[in-house]
Design an enzyme around this catalytic site. Structure first.
Site: not given
Length: 273
Positions: A173, A226
């Site tokens: 991610s 992230h």
């Protein structure tokens, strides 16, 4: 839309490199879409190099989008192997601050190949297939891979430098957020010239906001990773933009993101060492 070189002349065509609207007298046919005269002059030599490199890839059976698919396949195979060995690959490769501080620096990159189950893999694989092929075709395979792994490194380094979580962290991610950040950079660069770019930028920023908000309410999500991947991808995207930058500037930008990531690793060592 009005042609940016001929105000008052309506057109429905945009330069496929910079996104500026161009009329029939300005557009120059290119292998993909049409270019404006400025982009054609700026990118004539780099474009010819990319065409030759693209031809070599096609002769080898690699077309834009296939590397994105290959990343998905590799991630799936790694998850299968990890299940077969009882999770030992995760133990050896997951991001874990104390282990990184002991010198296990491969843990800054190996998490992009590891996932915590089928759902985790499916979500990241879907995102790679959504955001990857377009960037791969636009940037070229080499620069696309540089963007992907630099974003993954920036994600792990950011988490290592600022997070207090004593937990194993895995997943592509961070790299996926880097792909998203690169798309944001490309649309942001074209926001003054293209209505489509402005609309796309608004949609991308909404997607970023939703994902960051989701990470804030889910305790198992490493939101710092992230954000680090997103920032690394955005900066790399600005540097790699084929419609604006010369080859030398791409290297400067990529090495700058790498240097920033290494500095974050240094800060992490001060905290965890």
């Amino acid at each position: 839309m009005e042609c940016y070189r001929h105000p008052g002349v309506e057109t429905g065509v945009e330069c496929s490199r910079c996104g500026r609207p161009i009329c029939a007298s300005c557009m120059v046919e290119a292998p993909v879409g049409f270019h404006c005269p400025e982009c054609l002059r700026e990118a004539r030599l780099p474009w010819s190099r990319r065409v030759r490199a693209r031809g070599r890839l096609l002769r080898l059976g690699l077309s834009p989008g296939k590397v994105s698919g290959a990343l998905v396949v590799v991630n799936a195979l790694v998850l299968l192997a990890d299940l077969l060995v009882g999770g030992r690959l995760t133990q050896l490769g997951a991001s874990f601050p104390p282990a990184i501080a002991r010198g296990e620096y491969w843990r800054l990159l190996t998490p992009v190949f590891l996932h915590a189950g089928l759902l985790h893999l499916a979500l990241n694989s879907y995102a790679i297939l959504i955001f990857g092929p377009g960037l791969e075709g636009l940037l070229g395979t080499g620069w696309f891979l540089a963007l992907y792994f630099l974003s993954g490194l920036a994600a792990s380094a950011t988490s290592y430098a600022f997070s207090w979580r004593l937990a194993y962290s895995v997943g592509a991610s961070g790299a996926v957020f880097g792909l998203l950040g690169a798309w944001v950079a490309l649309h942001w660069r074209r926001r003054h010239f293209s209505r489509q770019a402005r609309q796309g930028l608004a949609s991308l920023l909404l997607l970023v906001g939703l994902n960051v908000a989701f990470g804030l309410v889910m305790p198992a999500v490493d939101n710092l990773a992230h954000v680090g991947g997103l920032a690394g991808g955005f900066l790399a995207g600005l540097a790699l933009d084929p419609g604006v930058n010369l080859r030398a500037w791409r290297w400067v930008g990529v090495l700058g993101v790498l240097a920033g990531s290494l500095f974050l690793v240094y800060l992490g060592n001060l905290r965890w060492g």
